[in-house]
Design an enzyme around this catalytic site. Structure first.
Site, PDB file in Angstrom:
ATOM      1  N   GLY A  70       1.991  53.732 121.273  1.00  0.00           N
ATOM      2  CA  GLY A  70       2.550  54.905 121.834  1.00  0.00           C
ATOM      3  C   GLY A  70       2.788  55.739 120.517  1.00  0.00           C
ATOM      4  N   HIS A  71       3.351  55.399 119.504  1.00  0.00           N
ATOM      5  CA  HIS A  71       3.615  56.087 118.162  1.00  0.00           C
ATOM      6  C   HIS A  71       2.238  56.542 117.674  1.00  0.00           C
ATOM      7  CE1 HIS A  71       7.359  53.136 117.992  1.00  0.00           C
ATOM      8  NE2 HIS A  71       7.720  54.355 117.869  1.00  0.00           N
ATOM      9  N   LYS A 106       7.922  59.945 126.990  1.00  0.00           N
ATOM     10  CA  LYS A 106       8.437  58.626 127.286  1.00  0.00           C
ATOM     11  C   LYS A 106       9.850  58.999 127.241  1.00  0.00           C
ATOM     12  CE  LYS A 106       9.800  54.128 126.453  1.00  0.00           C
ATOM     13  NZ  LYS A 106      10.606  54.087 125.473  1.00  0.00           N
ATOM     14  N   ASP A 107      10.237  59.587 125.801  1.00  0.00           N
ATOM     15  CA  ASP A 107      11.733  60.026 125.893  1.00  0.00           C
ATOM     16  C   ASP A 107      11.822  61.617 126.383  1.00  0.00           C
ATOM     17  OD1 ASP A 107      12.948  57.524 124.153  1.00  0.00           O
ATOM     18  OD2 ASP A 107      11.011  58.076 123.520  1.00  0.00           O
ATOM     19  N   LEU A 127       6.075  50.137 114.905  1.00  0.00           N
ATOM     20  CA  LEU A 127       5.261  50.760 115.709  1.00  0.00           C
ATOM     21  C   LEU A 127       4.285  50.206 116.649  1.00  0.00           C
ATOM     22  CD1 LEU A 127       4.161  53.183 112.522  1.00  0.00           C
ATOM     23  CD2 LEU A 127       6.164  53.326 114.205  1.00  0.00           C
ATOM     24  N   HIS A 128       3.972  50.943 117.630  1.00  0.00           N
ATOM     25  CA  HIS A 128       3.086  50.522 118.681  1.00  0.00           C
ATOM     26  C   HIS A 128       1.871  51.608 118.919  1.00  0.00           C
ATOM     27  CE1 HIS A 128       5.539  52.943 121.290  1.00  0.00           C
ATOM     28  NE2 HIS A 128       6.554  51.895 120.913  1.00  0.00           N
ATOM     29  N   SER A 138       7.126  50.260 124.291  1.00  0.00           N
ATOM     30  CA  SER A 138       8.581  50.547 123.426  1.00  0.00           C
ATOM     31  C   SER A 138       8.805  49.479 122.381  1.00  0.00           C
ATOM     32  CB  SER A 138       9.585  50.383 124.597  1.00  0.00           C
ATOM     33  OG  SER A 138      10.824  50.444 123.816  1.00  0.00           O
ATOM     34  N   GLY A 194       7.092  62.016 121.861  1.00  0.00           N
ATOM     35  CA  GLY A 194       6.795  61.266 123.230  1.00  0.00           C
ATOM     36  C   GLY A 194       7.251  61.856 124.549  1.00  0.00           C
ATOM     37  N   ARG A 228      11.183  48.258 121.849  1.00  0.00           N
ATOM     38  CA  ARG A 228      12.397  47.251 122.529  1.00  0.00           C
ATOM     39  C   ARG A 228      11.721  46.174 123.316  1.00  0.00           C
ATOM     40  NH1 ARG A 228      17.681  49.811 122.211  1.00  0.00           N
ATOM     41  NH2 ARG A 228      17.488  51.892 121.373  1.00  0.00           N
TER      42      ARG A 228
HETATM   43  P1  AMP Z   1      11.062  55.783 118.460  1.00  0.00           P
HETATM   44  O1  AMP Z   1      10.353  55.051 117.167  1.00  0.00           O
HETATM   45  O2  AMP Z   1      11.274  54.891 119.826  1.00  0.00           O
HETATM   46  O3  AMP Z   1      12.073  56.668 118.279  1.00  0.00           O
HETATM   47  O4  AMP Z   1       9.933  56.959 119.014  1.00  0.00           O
HETATM   48  C1  AMP Z   1       9.290  57.898 118.152  1.00  0.00           C
HETATM   49  C2  AMP Z   1       8.285  58.749 118.807  1.00  0.00           C
HETATM   50  O5  AMP Z   1       7.399  58.033 119.648  1.00  0.00           O
HETATM   51  C3  AMP Z   1       9.213  59.492 119.997  1.00  0.00           C
HETATM   52  O6  AMP Z   1       8.848  60.644 119.963  1.00  0.00           O
HETATM   53  C4  AMP Z   1       8.808  58.613 121.265  1.00  0.00           C
HETATM   54  O7  AMP Z   1       9.178  59.516 122.255  1.00  0.00           O
HETATM   55  C5  AMP Z   1       7.651  58.215 120.878  1.00  0.00           C
HETATM   56  N1  AMP Z   1       7.112  57.230 121.811  1.00  0.00           N
HETATM   57  C6  AMP Z   1       7.872  56.094 121.804  1.00  0.00           C
HETATM   58  N2  AMP Z   1       7.308  55.081 122.863  1.00  0.00           N
HETATM   59  C7  AMP Z   1       5.958  55.841 123.280  1.00  0.00           C
HETATM   60  C8  AMP Z   1       5.033  55.681 124.470  1.00  0.00           C
HETATM   61  N3  AMP Z   1       5.032  54.490 124.987  1.00  0.00           N
HETATM   62  N4  AMP Z   1       4.285  56.486 124.713  1.00  0.00           N
HETATM   63  C9  AMP Z   1       4.071  57.853 124.002  1.00  0.00           C
HETATM   64  N5  AMP Z   1       5.060  58.138 122.961  1.00  0.00           N
HETATM   65  C10 AMP Z   1       6.133  57.100 122.799  1.00  0.00           C
END
Ligand code: AMP
Length: 274
Positions: A29-30, A142-143, A26-27, A178, A140, A180
């Site tokens: 963004g999450h 972002k996706d 987690l960062h 991200s 988010g 990643r």
């Molecule tokens: P993930 O863990 O990458 O599957 O992301 C989980 C949720 O966090 C998804 O709805 C993503 O779109 C959102 N998310 C990931 N990175 C960001 C970001 N930089 N800003 C906003 N939301 C994000």
């Protein structure tokens, strides 16, 4: 206690339940989605599940970053009320045979390059939403393609959950946060800010009156190509709802990009307004 039972209990007490699905590592963004959820719901559940079915055969699921203890700490500090971290067997028990395909929306952008990815995303989100049964679920921007796919699926299947979206959270140099990003080496990380510089160049051109998709895209390509370690996978201007390619900017449009730095694939996007 089972997460479904917990939600039932909260609902029975008149509380609104928000849900943030994640793959961990987690960062901010999450965490911004968690804080958005806390503003809109009385109780917030976050799931951490690295979903094997959304990784292509060629993609390395085993190298996806994870940091479970840190994640729990961050979620505790952020004020999440419950963390749901199911096992693969819990989500896909023996005999599991269902796959959800959202057509059309998945033909462009990431869908062209990550075969089966959005089927995996749609299917796991439907399962998670059925287990948790929240009032609202947060994703988010972002996706952006994922968000469009989830909205479509939730509408089509009448899943009865409100989908809310959170803005892209960026590092100080503009790189979209991200999980990643931690896979980038220092030089790749330095150069990765070029993605946002490219998108900003597009916004500038639009402000100056440019409306032609090809000219906008070639200016962005020029910026990204300056980074020696960047390999552009796609750059497309699409309709933000249908994800269909656009040749002219006449209504708000999504400029979406995927770039490889070494083995690490990064995506980003910007809404351009004419
Ligand atoms: P993930 O863990 O990458 O599957 O992301 C989980 C949720 O966090 C998804 O709805 C993503 O779109 C959102 N998310 C990931 N990175 C960001 C970001 N930089 N800003 C906003 N939301 C994000």
């Amino acid at each position: 206690m089972q997460v479904g039972k917990l939600v039932e209990r909260w609902r029975g007490a008149g509380m609104k339940v928000g849900f943030v699905p994640t793959m961990g590592a987690l960062h901010q963004g999450h965490l911004s989605l968690v804080s958005l959820a806390l503003g809109e719901a009385d109780r917030v559940i976050v799931s951490i599940f690295v979903n094997p079915s959304q990784f292509d055969r060629g993609e390395d699921l085993s190298s996806y970053p994870s940091n479970f203890d840190e994640d729990l700490k961050k979620l505790d500090e952020a004020g999440a009320h419950c963390v749901f971290f199911p096992s693969v067997d819990e989500i896909y028990p023996e005999g599991f045979s269902t796959s959800i395909h959202v057509s059309g929306l998945t033909d462009t952008l990431c869908g062209r390059f990550r075969s089966g990815h959005f089927d995996g995303v749609a299917t796991v989100c439907a399962i998670l939403l059925s287990i948790v049964r929240p009032d609202i679920a947060l994703f988010g921007r972002k996706d952006a393609q994922q968000l469009a796919v989830i909205r479509r699926m939730v509408d089509d299947l009448r899943l009865g959950v409100e989908i809310h979206a959170g803005d892209i959270v960026r590092e100080p140099d503009g790189l979209a946060m991200s999980s990643r990003n931690s896979c980038l080496d220092p030089e790749e990380r330095k150069q990765a800010s070029v993605i946002n510089s490219g998108l900003s160049r597009a916004a500038e051109l639009v402000l100056e009156g440019e409306r032609d998709a090809e000219r906008i895209c070639s200016a962005v390509r020029e910026v990204i190509d300056k980074a020696s370690l960047a390999t552009l996978q796609y750059l497309e201007l699409v309709d933000p709802d249908s994800m269909k390619p656009l040749s002219k900017l006449t209504t708000p449009a999504l400029l979406a990009v995927a770039v490889y730095f070494g083995h690490t694939r990064l995506i980003d996007n910007l809404i351009l307004e004419p």
